[in-house]
Design an enzyme around this catalytic site. Sequence first.
Site, PDB file in Angstrom:
ATOM      1  CB  CYS A  56     -13.558  23.150  18.153  1.00  0.00           C
ATOM      2  SG  CYS A  56     -14.320  21.832  17.970  1.00  0.00           S
ATOM      3  NE  ARG A  63     -20.160  22.011   9.138  1.00  0.00           N
ATOM      4  CZ  ARG A  63     -18.799  21.239   9.147  1.00  0.00           C
ATOM      5  NH1 ARG A  63     -17.980  19.973   9.476  1.00  0.00           N
ATOM      6  NH2 ARG A  63     -17.526  22.135   8.388  1.00  0.00           N
ATOM      7  CB  CYS A  77     -15.375  19.585  12.954  1.00  0.00           C
ATOM      8  SG  CYS A  77     -16.288  20.993  11.800  1.00  0.00           S
ATOM      9  CG  HIS A 114     -14.930  27.241  14.268  1.00  0.00           C
ATOM     10  ND1 HIS A 114     -15.004  27.995  13.293  1.00  0.00           N
ATOM     11  CD2 HIS A 114     -14.791  26.236  14.278  1.00  0.00           C
ATOM     12  CE1 HIS A 114     -15.246  26.949  11.833  1.00  0.00           C
ATOM     13  NE2 HIS A 114     -15.136  25.741  12.975  1.00  0.00           N
TER      14      HIS A 114
END
Lengths: 119, 284
Positions: free
Chosen positions: B191, B241, B245, B195
């Site tokens: 992640c 979500r 992902c 991000h």
Amino acid sequence: MTKLTKRLGPTATALALCIGLVLSAQASAADLEAGKKIAFDRSKGNCLTCHHIEGGTLPGNIGPPLVAMKSRFPDKAKLRAQIWDATAINPHSIMPPLGRHRILSEKEVDLVTDYIYSL
Amino acid sequence: MKKILTLLLSAGLVATATQALSSPKEDLEKFQTYYEQRFPGIQLDDFGNGPYALDASKRLQWESMEEFPPYEDYIDKGREIWETPFRNGKSFASCFGKDPSKVRVKYPHWDKASSQVVTLEGDINKCLKDNGEKPFGWKKGKIAHLGAFLGYEARGQKINVVIPDDPKALEAYEEGKHFYYAKRGQLNLACADCHIQYPGHRVRGQLLSTGLGQTTHFPVFRAKWSKAAANGDGMGTLHRRYGGCNKQVRARPFKAQSRQYRNLEFFHTYMSNGLAINAPGYRE
């Protein structure tokens, strides 16, 4: 040439061999096209997700644009190694290890390397 | 001598290992400061608007879409679900209290009795079961509609997740944190790779959002989900979500409301402490 070879001895022979290898390693137009197809394919190389490549639409901008590759990677083997597993040099690299994780087959890595090298 | 040396060495190792764990408070400060420095001029709350905080043209498109937001109908459906009594005559208010604006801000939280992270979705289905009703599906549909209503009612309130000083709670937090930073899947992506390292950059045409503010707008209406649904319902929960992902990086997703995703939500939401709730949100 004979004289020169004698004078320079093994060095020249090695050099000649190298040139021969490089020449024989030149990818054919069909191979380059195949490599491009894999590079652009979303389920294969998907290089455009992160890199600008001439002729590709909607490129991402996470990685550097793939231009002047021969000057950036004089050694093609290093380019192949980077494509095969970018995390070998930088463990935090965001680039998926296309070879190590078998996203592409060895043959496909070869084709993509030839294509990227031609840019 | 050898014994003493071993003892000293292992003590040193233990000390290093302990030092490596920063407290949640330290993590939070570092996390938020990082984004504030990387995107100077963006107000803290605006990070909750994801990519629309980072790109002027995307923001314009989004703002015009927000004039008639596609999630509005689902807020109404959620309100209806909230108000409709169960067969036993009770309603969700019997579990969550009468004021629907005071629900969302309590989640996720650490439940000491069961030693686990409790989510809003978890308590919605617990409430249904406790009242003899059939629980909702975890990822979309009614659970997301009710979540949208409760989020809408709570808009403007600050995210305030508490990580209690309890070894088990800290363990759950650490697991969530590890999840966010660990590379996974065939594409080997964390992640954090997208991000934290590359927010504001584009993957193909999509702009990557900041990790800060990612949970404030859930449940979310996604155009992508709406297009894929026969009835156009694009609402989905945070865990829906997460699963998407994980699939995108070619990892096997965990189940919605699994321990892994609940702990991730715990860390992930805590990192947005102080930001305003802006649910339900719209995303491409």
